[in-house]
Design a protein around this motif. Structure first.
Motif, PDB file in Angstrom:
ATOM      1  N   LEU A  71       0.829  -1.202   0.000  1.00  0.00           N
ATOM      2  CA  LEU A  71       0.000   0.000   0.000  1.00  0.00           C
ATOM      3  C   LEU A  71       0.861   1.249   0.000  1.00  0.00           C
ATOM      4  O   LEU A  71       0.582   2.213  -0.731  1.00  0.00           O
ATOM      5  CB  LEU A  71      -0.928  -0.007   1.217  1.00  0.00           C
ATOM      6  N   ASP A  72       1.906   1.261   0.810  1.00  0.00           N
ATOM      7  CA  ASP A  72       2.791   2.433   0.872  1.00  0.00           C
ATOM      8  C   ASP A  72       3.415   2.743  -0.491  1.00  0.00           C
ATOM      9  O   ASP A  72       3.543   3.909  -0.876  1.00  0.00           O
ATOM     10  CB  ASP A  72       3.903   2.199   1.903  1.00  0.00           C
ATOM     11  N   GLU A  73       3.802   1.681  -1.213  1.00  0.00           N
ATOM     12  CA  GLU A  73       4.405   1.886  -2.527  1.00  0.00           C
ATOM     13  C   GLU A  73       3.393   2.471  -3.505  1.00  0.00           C
ATOM     14  O   GLU A  73       3.706   3.399  -4.264  1.00  0.00           O
ATOM     15  CB  GLU A  73       4.946   0.555  -3.070  1.00  0.00           C
ATOM     16  N   VAL A  74       2.183   1.918  -3.489  1.00  0.00           N
ATOM     17  CA  VAL A  74       1.145   2.399  -4.404  1.00  0.00           C
ATOM     18  C   VAL A  74       0.790   3.855  -4.105  1.00  0.00           C
ATOM     19  O   VAL A  74       0.602   4.667  -5.013  1.00  0.00           O
ATOM     20  CB  VAL A  74      -0.112   1.506  -4.318  1.00  0.00           C
ATOM     21  N   VAL A  75       0.701   4.201  -2.828  1.00  0.00           N
ATOM     22  CA  VAL A  75       0.423   5.590  -2.440  1.00  0.00           C
ATOM     23  C   VAL A  75       1.557   6.508  -2.887  1.00  0.00           C
ATOM     24  O   VAL A  75       1.323   7.628  -3.369  1.00  0.00           O
ATOM     25  CB  VAL A  75       0.224   5.687  -0.908  1.00  0.00           C
ATOM     26  N   TYR A 192      -5.218   2.580 -11.748  1.00  0.00           N
ATOM     27  CA  TYR A 192      -4.538   2.953 -10.508  1.00  0.00           C
ATOM     28  C   TYR A 192      -5.504   3.006  -9.328  1.00  0.00           C
ATOM     29  O   TYR A 192      -5.195   2.502  -8.235  1.00  0.00           O
ATOM     30  CB  TYR A 192      -3.849   4.308 -10.677  1.00  0.00           C
ATOM     31  N   ARG A 193      -6.667   3.588  -9.511  1.00  0.00           N
ATOM     32  CA  ARG A 193      -7.631   3.739  -8.414  1.00  0.00           C
ATOM     33  C   ARG A 193      -8.091   2.390  -7.871  1.00  0.00           C
ATOM     34  O   ARG A 193      -8.218   2.203  -6.661  1.00  0.00           O
ATOM     35  CB  ARG A 193      -8.841   4.556  -8.898  1.00  0.00           C
ATOM     36  N   ASP A 194      -8.352   1.460  -8.768  1.00  0.00           N
ATOM     37  CA  ASP A 194      -8.791   0.133  -8.331  1.00  0.00           C
ATOM     38  C   ASP A 194      -7.697  -0.575  -7.541  1.00  0.00           C
ATOM     39  O   ASP A 194      -7.973  -1.255  -6.542  1.00  0.00           O
ATOM     40  CB  ASP A 194      -9.185  -0.722  -9.537  1.00  0.00           C
ATOM     41  N   LEU A 195      -6.456  -0.417  -7.984  1.00  0.00           N
ATOM     42  CA  LEU A 195      -5.346  -1.026  -7.260  1.00  0.00           C
ATOM     43  C   LEU A 195      -5.204  -0.407  -5.876  1.00  0.00           C
ATOM     44  O   LEU A 195      -5.016  -1.117  -4.878  1.00  0.00           O
ATOM     45  CB  LEU A 195      -4.046  -0.854  -8.051  1.00  0.00           C
ATOM     46  N   LEU A 196      -5.301   0.914  -5.809  1.00  0.00           N
ATOM     47  CA  LEU A 196      -5.183   1.615  -4.531  1.00  0.00           C
ATOM     48  C   LEU A 196      -6.298   1.189  -3.574  1.00  0.00           C
ATOM     49  O   LEU A 196      -6.043   0.911  -2.389  1.00  0.00           O
ATOM     50  CB  LEU A 196      -5.226   3.120  -4.769  1.00  0.00           C
ATOM     51  N   ASP A 197      -7.523   1.125  -4.066  1.00  0.00           N
ATOM     52  CA  ASP A 197      -8.651   0.698  -3.224  1.00  0.00           C
ATOM     53  C   ASP A 197      -8.472  -0.736  -2.743  1.00  0.00           C
ATOM     54  O   ASP A 197      -8.792  -1.064  -1.592  1.00  0.00           O
ATOM     55  CB  ASP A 197      -9.966   0.824  -4.002  1.00  0.00           C
ATOM     56  N   SER A 198      -7.955  -1.566  -3.629  1.00  0.00           N
ATOM     57  CA  SER A 198      -7.736  -2.965  -3.269  1.00  0.00           C
ATOM     58  C   SER A 198      -6.701  -3.097  -2.149  1.00  0.00           C
ATOM     59  O   SER A 198      -6.876  -3.894  -1.201  1.00  0.00           O
ATOM     60  CB  SER A 198      -7.277  -3.747  -4.502  1.00  0.00           C
ATOM     61  N   LYS A 199      -5.634  -2.310  -2.228  1.00  0.00           N
ATOM     62  CA  LYS A 199      -4.596  -2.348  -1.198  1.00  0.00           C
ATOM     63  C   LYS A 199      -5.115  -1.829   0.140  1.00  0.00           C
ATOM     64  O   LYS A 199      -4.795  -2.378   1.197  1.00  0.00           O
ATOM     65  CB  LYS A 199      -3.376  -1.548  -1.646  1.00  0.00           C
ATOM     66  N   ARG A 200      -5.936  -0.791   0.081  1.00  0.00           N
ATOM     67  CA  ARG A 200      -6.501  -0.234   1.311  1.00  0.00           C
ATOM     68  C   ARG A 200      -7.471  -1.229   1.956  1.00  0.00           C
ATOM     69  O   ARG A 200      -7.481  -1.388   3.190  1.00  0.00           O
ATOM     70  CB  ARG A 200      -7.204   1.079   1.002  1.00  0.00           C
TER      71      ARG A 200
END
Length: 206
Positions: A71-75, A192-200
């Protein structure tokens, strides 16, 4: 001589053997369905003699899972395009987005230039420089990248004596194009948004 049905079937069944064993080299303990030695099943000596461990794909699955970004990397990718390009996972996600916009060739060109810069063998440099030109610079290529006339002229002059840095200026130009044009849209994309939501969501579940 009269043979029973059982004996007849035994004679008709072919005798299957593996390849001949080389002298001095004992046959490896492969899984029962594999004679070629390609199977990675290992003999489990801790169990009773004759038992084998079942072949699974867990090792490869775990290796793939380890390559997933945190998650930190994606953010962090939202703060810096450079971080996206430094990360193999970031480049792969960014490439997926570029593919949806039919501009994947920009990243492929940048990556090809990176590989060329690492090359030291003159023969390999000549070959890779030619391939890059044919794939991404030539006006006849379907994957031609957008370069200005001055940069193109410099590349054409360099073709006489190719070097591992002959595309450096062109690479910077494409990097800048991706940074200013594609990167902002990438951050607002579903990729990108879907990946970020998935990680969160994963972090909340844990």
């Amino acid at each position: 001589m009269f043979l029973s049905g059982v004996d007849m079937r035994k004679r008709q069944q072919p005798h299957i053997e593996g390849p001949p064993q080389a002298p001095g080299h004992p046959r490896p303990n492969n899984c029962c369905m594999c004679w070629c030695g390609c199977c990675k099943c290992l003999w489990n000596e801790d169990h009773m003699e004759g038992s084998e461990r079942t072949c699974t794909k867990m090792d490869s699955i775990e290796a793939m899972e380890e390559q997933q970004p945190t998650l930190d990397e994606v953010v962090a990718w939202a703060r810096s395009f450079e971080l996206v390009m430094r990360s193999s996972e970031g480049r792969e996600i960014f490439r997926e987005f570029l593919r949806s916009e039919y501009s994947e060739e920009n990243l492929l060109f940048w990556l090809a230039c990176e590989e060329l810069k690492k090359e030291t063998d003159p023969t390999a440099i000549d070959e890779k420089a030619r391939i890059i030109y044919e794939d991404y610079v030539s006006i006849l290529s379907p994957k031609e990248v957008s370069l200005d006339s001055r940069v193109r002229e410099g590349i054409n002059l360099s073709l006489a004596e190719p070097s591992n840095v002959m595309y450096e200026e062109a690479q910077l130009q494409i990097y800048t194009l991706m940074h200013r044009d594609s990167y902002p849209r990438f951050l607002n994309s579903s990729v990108y948004r879907d990946l970020l939501d998935s990680k969160r969501s994963s972090c909340l579940d844990t």
